[in-house]
Design a protein around this motif. Structure first.
Motif, PDB file in Angstrom:
ATOM      1  N   ASP A 118       0.859  -0.867   0.371  1.00 15.38           N
ATOM      2  CA  ASP A 118      -0.258   0.004  -0.046  1.00 15.38           C
ATOM      3  C   ASP A 118       0.811   1.265  -0.521  1.00 15.38           C
ATOM      4  N   ALA A 119       1.822   1.281   0.747  1.00 19.43           N
ATOM      5  CA  ALA A 119       2.675   2.044   0.670  1.00 19.43           C
ATOM      6  C   ALA A 119       3.278   2.591  -0.296  1.00 19.43           C
ATOM      7  N   TYR A 120       3.759   2.142  -1.253  1.00 18.44           N
ATOM      8  CA  TYR A 120       5.014   1.896  -2.250  1.00 18.44           C
ATOM      9  C   TYR A 120       3.993   2.186  -3.196  1.00 18.44           C
ATOM     10  N   THR A 121       2.638   1.710  -3.293  1.00 17.65           N
ATOM     11  CA  THR A 121       1.465   2.062  -4.465  1.00 17.65           C
ATOM     12  C   THR A 121       1.180   3.176  -4.457  1.00 17.65           C
ATOM     13  N   SER A 122       1.207   3.945  -3.098  1.00 18.47           N
ATOM     14  CA  SER A 122       1.155   5.306  -3.261  1.00 18.47           C
ATOM     15  C   SER A 122       2.143   6.136  -3.587  1.00 18.47           C
ATOM     16  N   LEU A 123       3.104   5.945  -2.942  1.00 27.68           N
ATOM     17  CA  LEU A 123       4.375   6.234  -4.046  1.00 27.68           C
ATOM     18  C   LEU A 123       4.844   6.332  -5.024  1.00 27.68           C
ATOM     19  N   HIS A 124       4.278   5.282  -5.659  1.00 28.48           N
ATOM     20  CA  HIS A 124       3.642   5.109  -7.041  1.00 28.48           C
ATOM     21  C   HIS A 124       3.096   6.796  -7.572  1.00 28.48           C
ATOM     22  N   GLU A 125       1.786   6.146  -7.142  1.00 29.22           N
ATOM     23  CA  GLU A 125       0.732   7.312  -7.169  1.00 29.22           C
ATOM     24  C   GLU A 125       1.161   8.726  -7.097  1.00 29.22           C
ATOM     25  N   THR A 126       1.685   9.356  -6.270  1.00 28.75           N
ATOM     26  CA  THR A 126       2.649  10.261  -6.268  1.00 28.75           C
ATOM     27  C   THR A 126       4.144  10.388  -7.367  1.00 28.75           C
ATOM     28  N   GLY A 127       4.135  10.083  -8.001  1.00 31.03           N
ATOM     29  CA  GLY A 127       5.238   9.751  -8.649  1.00 31.03           C
ATOM     30  C   GLY A 127       6.592   9.650  -8.042  1.00 31.03           C
ATOM     31  N   TYR A 128       6.499   9.010  -7.365  1.00 27.43           N
ATOM     32  CA  TYR A 128       7.936   8.522  -6.521  1.00 27.43           C
ATOM     33  C   TYR A 128       8.611   7.426  -6.863  1.00 27.43           C
ATOM     34  N   ALA A 129       7.263   6.160  -7.216  1.00 28.81           N
ATOM     35  CA  ALA A 129       8.311   5.018  -7.015  1.00 28.81           C
ATOM     36  C   ALA A 129       8.081   4.520  -8.715  1.00 28.81           C
ATOM     37  N   HIS A 130       8.120   3.514  -8.929  1.00 29.69           N
ATOM     38  CA  HIS A 130       8.469   3.300 -10.190  1.00 29.69           C
ATOM     39  C   HIS A 130       8.155   1.742 -10.625  1.00 29.69           C
ATOM     40  N   GLY A 142       8.210 -10.737 -15.782  1.00 31.77           N
ATOM     41  CA  GLY A 142       9.756 -10.442 -14.676  1.00 31.77           C
ATOM     42  C   GLY A 142       9.094  -8.796 -14.894  1.00 31.77           C
ATOM     43  N   GLY A 143      10.259  -8.233 -13.692  1.00 29.03           N
ATOM     44  CA  GLY A 143      10.049  -6.980 -13.962  1.00 29.03           C
ATOM     45  C   GLY A 143      11.127  -6.008 -12.288  1.00 29.03           C
ATOM     46  N   LEU A 144      10.743  -5.237 -11.966  1.00 33.83           N
ATOM     47  CA  LEU A 144      11.646  -4.506 -10.656  1.00 33.83           C
ATOM     48  C   LEU A 144      10.943  -3.899 -10.075  1.00 33.83           C
ATOM     49  N   TYR A 145      10.869  -2.823  -8.688  1.00 32.23           N
ATOM     50  CA  TYR A 145      10.284  -1.734  -8.865  1.00 32.23           C
ATOM     51  C   TYR A 145      11.175  -0.734  -7.991  1.00 32.23           C
ATOM     52  N   GLY A 146      11.094   0.105  -7.722  1.00 34.62           N
ATOM     53  CA  GLY A 146      11.811   0.532  -7.055  1.00 34.62           C
ATOM     54  C   GLY A 146      11.446   2.449  -6.565  1.00 34.62           C
ATOM     55  N   VAL A 147      12.725   3.138  -5.865  1.00 32.67           N
ATOM     56  CA  VAL A 147      11.837   4.599  -5.829  1.00 32.67           C
ATOM     57  C   VAL A 147      13.358   5.300  -6.493  1.00 32.67           C
ATOM     58  N   ALA A 148      12.656   6.687  -7.100  1.00 30.63           N
ATOM     59  CA  ALA A 148      13.805   7.738  -7.424  1.00 30.63           C
ATOM     60  C   ALA A 148      14.088   8.853  -6.833  1.00 30.63           C
ATOM     61  N   ILE A 149      14.877   9.483  -6.733  1.00 28.94           N
ATOM     62  CA  ILE A 149      15.006  11.016  -6.105  1.00 28.94           C
ATOM     63  C   ILE A 149      16.298  11.357  -6.358  1.00 28.94           C
ATOM     64  N   GLY A 150      15.980  12.611  -7.361  1.00 25.33           N
ATOM     65  CA  GLY A 150      17.457  12.964  -7.922  1.00 25.33           C
ATOM     66  C   GLY A 150      17.939  12.425  -8.697  1.00 25.33           C
ATOM     67  N   GLY A 151      19.328  11.950  -8.238  1.00 19.40           N
ATOM     68  CA  GLY A 151      20.398  11.232  -9.283  1.00 19.40           C
ATOM     69  C   GLY A 151      20.343   9.807  -8.677  1.00 19.40           C
ATOM     70  N   VAL A 152      19.254   9.127  -7.726  1.00 13.97           N
ATOM     71  CA  VAL A 152      19.681   7.950  -7.068  1.00 13.97           C
ATOM     72  C   VAL A 152      18.268   7.664  -7.415  1.00 13.97           C
ATOM     73  N   PHE A 153      18.734   5.465  -8.391  1.00  9.51           N
ATOM     74  CA  PHE A 153      17.378   4.770  -8.163  1.00  9.51           C
ATOM     75  C   PHE A 153      17.491   4.123  -6.805  1.00  9.51           C
ATOM     76  N   PHE A 154      16.649   4.126  -5.722  1.00  9.33           N
ATOM     77  CA  PHE A 154      16.131   2.924  -5.169  1.00  9.33           C
ATOM     78  C   PHE A 154      16.061   1.827  -5.294  1.00  9.33           C
TER      79      PHE A 154
END
Length: 235
Positions: A118-130, A142-154
């Motif tokens: 739920d938390a990361y889906t909310s981050l995705h909906e706000t444009g930070y998680a991809h 297959g696939g992956l997901y993470g969080v993008a801030i500045g020049g870092v993909f977490f």
């Protein structure tokens, strides 16, 4: 080192105060402001169902510098085969739920709890998680997901139900991050899979210094509208 108990305030102890295991704090919540603050500080949540929220900042940290991605002959052959299509941000919910369902060696459960989904889906909906998705025909394989801030993909998690499908997603993620001027992928905890792909262990102090520079760059928030057709080679 003590493990810190978080309260409602948006604050964390310094990552250098973490235990040798990387455990830094317990409690708090998974709100968007706290998650973003944690990532900017080199901290991430990692815990199991029915346990309190645990926050980690491990030493060393596994980092994939974009120029270090290793592409084996086998993977290169698959990339050139025309079997797959890679998409970005078209099936985030399906990707994260697939990652949570994957059985992993040495683990009896998953750290991607319902609250985390739920938390990361909310981050995705706000444009930070991809998410990055590998399709074989109409099937997500297959696939992956993470969080993008500045020049870092977490990077948070990967999955595959066809051989090398997650590696394909990672390959094209790296290509796009290069184009967009990102610095590196934070792979968090050292693991053999990412090491084989070129990830390197970095001392926490060095990681925090790198992070401080990269996350202070402008963050492009919003959906990643990118599609990679491996048959045609179009991007």
């Amino acid at each position: 080192m003590p493990v810190y108990l978080l309260d409602d305030s948006l604050a964390f102890p310094h990552p250098l105060n973490a235990e040798p295991s990387g455990l830094l704090a317990v409690g708090g919540d998974l709100s968007i402001p706290r998650l973003l603050f944690a990532y900017r500080s080199g901290i991430f949540p990692w815990y199991s169902e029915n346990n309190p929220i645990l926050w980690f900042s491990p030493d060393p940290r596994l980092v994939l510098f974009l120029s270090d991605l290793y592409v084996s002959k086998k993977l290169r052959k698959i990339l050139n085969s025309g079997q797959f299509e890679v998409r970005f941000d078209t099936s985030f919910c399906e990707v994260i739920r697939s990652c949570s369902a994957v059985r992993r060696e040495g683990q009896t459960g998953t750290w991607i709890t319902g609250d985390m989904v739920d938390a990361y889906t909310s981050l995705h909906e706000t444009g930070y998680a991809h998410s990055v998705e590998t399709y074989h025909g109409d099937k997500l394989v297959g696939g992956l997901y993470g969080v993008a801030i500045g020049g870092v993909f977490f990077g948070e998690s990967m999955f595959h139900i066809m051989s090398d499908a997650s590696k394909i997603a990672l390959y094209y993620l790296v290509q796009r991050l290069r184009v967009w001027g990102f610095d590196f992928i934070d792979s968090q905890v050292p693991n053999s899979h990412m090491k084989r792909m070129g990830g390197k262990e970095v001392p926490r102090e060095r990681f925090l210094a790198m992070l401080g520079e990269s996350v202070n760059r402008n963050t492009t928030v919003g959906k990643w509208n990118v599609k990679r057709d491996l048959k045609s080679g179009r991007l």
